[in-house]
Design an enzyme around this catalytic site. Structure first.
Site, PDB file in Angstrom:
ATOM      1  N   HIS A 129      -2.666   5.699   6.110  1.00 27.42           N
ATOM      2  CA  HIS A 129      -1.477   6.185   7.147  1.00 27.42           C
ATOM      3  C   HIS A 129      -0.768   7.208   5.627  1.00 27.42           C
ATOM      4  O   HIS A 129      -2.312   7.989   5.285  1.00 27.42           O
ATOM      5  CB  HIS A 129       0.122   5.574   5.148  1.00 27.42           C
ATOM      6  CG  HIS A 129      -0.082   3.394   5.925  1.00 27.42           C
ATOM      7  ND1 HIS A 129       0.387   3.306   6.497  1.00 27.42           N
ATOM      8  CD2 HIS A 129      -0.558   2.965   5.191  1.00 27.42           C
ATOM      9  CE1 HIS A 129       0.974   1.623   6.239  1.00 27.42           C
ATOM     10  NE2 HIS A 129      -0.092   1.463   5.776  1.00 27.42           N
ATOM     11  N   CYS A 186       0.789  -1.422  -0.107  1.00 25.02           N
ATOM     12  CA  CYS A 186       0.253  -0.002   0.073  1.00 25.02           C
ATOM     13  C   CYS A 186       0.846   1.271  -0.133  1.00 25.02           C
ATOM     14  O   CYS A 186       0.527   2.169  -1.020  1.00 25.02           O
ATOM     15  CB  CYS A 186      -1.059  -0.307   1.355  1.00 25.02           C
ATOM     16  SG  CYS A 186      -0.313  -0.756   3.135  1.00 25.02           S
TER      17      CYS A 186
HETATM   18  P1  NAD Z   1      -5.473 -10.645   6.624  1.00 25.92           P
HETATM   19  O1  NAD Z   1      -4.430 -11.300   7.610  1.00 25.92           O
HETATM   20  O2  NAD Z   1      -6.272  -9.367   6.429  1.00 25.92           O
HETATM   21  O3  NAD Z   1      -6.237 -12.037   5.107  1.00 25.92           O
HETATM   22  C1  NAD Z   1      -4.881 -12.733   5.234  1.00 25.92           C
HETATM   23  C2  NAD Z   1      -5.732 -14.384   4.721  1.00 25.92           C
HETATM   24  O4  NAD Z   1      -5.761 -15.584   4.400  1.00 25.92           O
HETATM   25  C3  NAD Z   1      -6.864 -14.128   6.049  1.00 25.92           C
HETATM   26  O5  NAD Z   1      -8.630 -14.620   5.580  1.00 25.92           O
HETATM   27  C4  NAD Z   1      -6.162 -15.714   6.429  1.00 25.92           C
HETATM   28  O6  NAD Z   1      -7.484 -15.919   6.764  1.00 25.92           O
HETATM   29  C5  NAD Z   1      -5.928 -16.150   5.051  1.00 25.92           C
HETATM   30  N1  NAD Z   1      -4.761 -17.643   5.019  1.00 25.92           N
HETATM   31  C6  NAD Z   1      -4.066 -17.426   6.165  1.00 25.92           C
HETATM   32  N2  NAD Z   1      -3.495 -18.295   5.537  1.00 25.92           N
HETATM   33  C7  NAD Z   1      -3.337 -19.406   4.126  1.00 25.92           C
HETATM   34  C8  NAD Z   1      -3.969 -20.283   3.452  1.00 25.92           C
HETATM   35  N3  NAD Z   1      -2.277 -21.011   3.799  1.00 25.92           N
HETATM   36  N4  NAD Z   1      -4.438 -20.600   2.532  1.00 25.92           N
HETATM   37  C9  NAD Z   1      -5.417 -19.093   1.817  1.00 25.92           C
HETATM   38  N5  NAD Z   1      -5.337 -18.372   3.128  1.00 25.92           N
HETATM   39  C10 NAD Z   1      -4.721 -18.200   3.917  1.00 25.92           C
HETATM   40  O7  NAD Z   1      -4.035  -9.356   5.266  1.00 25.92           O
HETATM   41  P2  NAD Z   1      -3.920  -8.642   4.601  1.00 25.92           P
HETATM   42  O8  NAD Z   1      -3.450  -7.958   5.036  1.00 25.92           O
HETATM   43  O9  NAD Z   1      -5.314  -8.946   3.423  1.00 25.92           O
HETATM   44  O10 NAD Z   1      -2.933  -8.741   3.096  1.00 25.92           O
HETATM   45  C11 NAD Z   1      -2.981 -10.204   2.177  1.00 25.92           C
HETATM   46  C12 NAD Z   1      -1.209  -9.193   2.080  1.00 25.92           C
HETATM   47  O11 NAD Z   1      -1.628  -8.172   1.129  1.00 25.92           O
HETATM   48  C13 NAD Z   1       0.076  -9.913   1.843  1.00 25.92           C
HETATM   49  O12 NAD Z   1       0.990  -9.753   1.550  1.00 25.92           O
HETATM   50  C14 NAD Z   1       0.169  -8.019   2.633  1.00 25.92           C
HETATM   51  O13 NAD Z   1       1.421  -7.772   2.939  1.00 25.92           O
HETATM   52  C15 NAD Z   1      -0.607  -7.497   1.725  1.00 25.92           C
HETATM   53  N6  NAD Z   1      -1.166  -5.748   1.726  1.00 25.92           N
HETATM   54  C16 NAD Z   1      -1.510  -5.937   3.019  1.00 25.92           C
HETATM   55  C17 NAD Z   1      -2.091  -4.492   3.676  1.00 25.92           C
HETATM   56  C18 NAD Z   1      -3.137  -4.192   4.308  1.00 25.92           C
HETATM   57  O14 NAD Z   1      -2.900  -3.304   5.072  1.00 25.92           O
HETATM   58  N7  NAD Z   1      -4.086  -4.982   5.089  1.00 25.92           N
HETATM   59  C19 NAD Z   1      -1.666  -4.155   1.593  1.00 25.92           C
HETATM   60  C20 NAD Z   1      -1.063  -3.725   1.253  1.00 25.92           C
HETATM   61  C21 NAD Z   1      -0.979  -5.079   1.093  1.00 25.92           C
END
Ligand code: NAD
Length: 337
Positions: free
Chosen positions: A221, A142
């Site tokens: 942010h 992000c």
């Molecule tokens: P999150 O924890 O909200 O969601 C991840 C989901 O994946 C959860 O529902 C979890 O239960 C599930 N999960 C866990 N292990 C799994 C598996 N083996 N197979 C399938 N599903 C599984 O995470 P998020 O915030 O959505 O982040 C996901 C990615 O996006 C990360 O790389 C993060 O760095 C990136 N990201 C996050 C944000 C943010 O602010 N949240 C912003 C940009 C990028």
């Protein structure tokens, strides 16, 4: 038109937004979502008509405990799809890579994985052409998406000689009860922070250094941006460039938007799904030139800012649209940006 068959593995903060955005595209079809638990989020996804696939070991155990229909295991979802968007937590995406390679399927990872997972990091403004037909792509985080968008635009217009940015980072997402801080400011002691080199995975020629602090908020942010520009320009020149680009929203302190709280409220008043503000939110009245350097503040809604970029990355990798500007326009229209 043949639609791209898209699977979304990991249905959390980013995954559920990507799944919704995919289902809005007339050139894509959502094959299903990969889940580990049949929780309330799975119930909502099922209500929306999304097919749910569970990881193989969990599938047997959990499908007996709920009335929710499970369409199969992760392998079955992958076999159905042309491309998977991996939205699993940091580090899990890397473990999933051999599965995608074995299935011969294209894959997109998120910014929590290292650049090396795909050897290519993506931003729709800056390198859409380089994503055309690729097997693997990483959509940057992000913070990096917000910085790359605005630096790309201002570099193109005025040549950025150097960028110095302070990132004030949200501590956790609103649904997160495990992370903090709840009563402290946590400086990223390693200086400069990793965000500058991450921008350089897409814009290697930009001289950028960043420092970061985590603060107890969940909404967004905020970046304090300072730029030395090679070509002389006025505040109005900068405003014109930002006004003429999509995914940039100029907000105004004088109109009452004085903080991330009011930007969040704006999202609600606009009727945005989940209040999502997909654009860079740049305070117009903060844009200044002082001692020949430009300054401004921007707020980045971390939960959703990368969603349009994921859609554009799918379109580029699947070569559904070879013109980046057309893809950006199509994505924006579908989401309501
Ligand atoms: P999150 O924890 O909200 O969601 C991840 C989901 O994946 C959860 O529902 C979890 O239960 C599930 N999960 C866990 N292990 C799994 C598996 N083996 N197979 C399938 N599903 C599984 O995470 P998020 O915030 O959505 O982040 C996901 C990615 O996006 C990360 O790389 C993060 O760095 C990136 N990201 C996050 C944000 C943010 O602010 N949240 C912003 C940009 C990028």
């Amino acid at each position: 038109m043949k639609k791209a068959k898209v699977a979304v593995n990991g249905y959390g903060t980013v995954g559920k937004r990507v799944a919704d955005a995919v289902s809005l595209q007339d050139d894509m079809e959502l094959i299903g979502i990969g889940k580990t638990r049949l929780d309330f989020q799975a119930q909502i996804a099922s209500n929306k008509g999304y097919k749910i696939y569970l990881s193989e070991t969990e599938q047997k155990k959990k499908s007996n405990e709920t009335s929710l229909e499970v369409s199969g295991g992760l392998g079955e979802m992958i076999n159905e799809a042309d491309i998977v968007v991996d939205c699993t937590p940091d580090g899990i995406g890397e473990k999933n890579k051999p599965l995608y390679e074995k299935a011969g399927i294209k894959a997109i990872w998120q910014g929590g994985e290292d650049h090396e997972i795909a050897d290519f990091s993506f931003n729709a403004f800056a390198n859409y052409d380089e994503a055309l037909g690729r097997e693997f792509t990483r959509v940057v985080s992000c913070n990096t998406t917000g910085l790359t968008r605005v630096l790309y635009l201002l570099d193109k217009a005025f040549e950025v000689e150097k960028a110095r940015v302070t990132l004030i980072r949200r501590a956790a997402d609103p649904n997160d009860i495990k992370t903090g801080p709840i009563n402290a400011i946590v400086p990223d002691i390693e200086m400069p922070s990793h965000h500058g080199p991450d921008v350089q995975t897409i814009l290697p020629h930009i001289n950028i250094a960043t420092v970061a602090l985590k603060v107890p908020t969940t909404l967004m942010h905020v970046h304090a941006v300072n730029l030395k520009l090679n070509n002389k320009c006025s505040v109005n020149d900068i405003i014109d460039v930002l006004n003429n680009s999509s995914r940039m929203r100029l907000i105004n302190g004088k109109s009452g938007i004085k903080s991330t709280a009011q930007i969040f409220e704006l999202g609600r008043d606009l009727g945005r799904p989940r209040n999502d503000m997909w654009e860079n939110n740049i305070w117009k009245d903060s844009i200044s030139i002082y001692d020949d350097e430009a300054y401004f503040f921007q707020a980045i809604h971390q939960e959703c800012v990368t969603v349009p970029e994921n859609i554009d990355a799918i379109r580029a990798m699947m070569k559904i649209e070879t013109d980046g500007e057309k893809s950006i326009k199509k994505t924006n229209k579908s989401l309501g940006i």
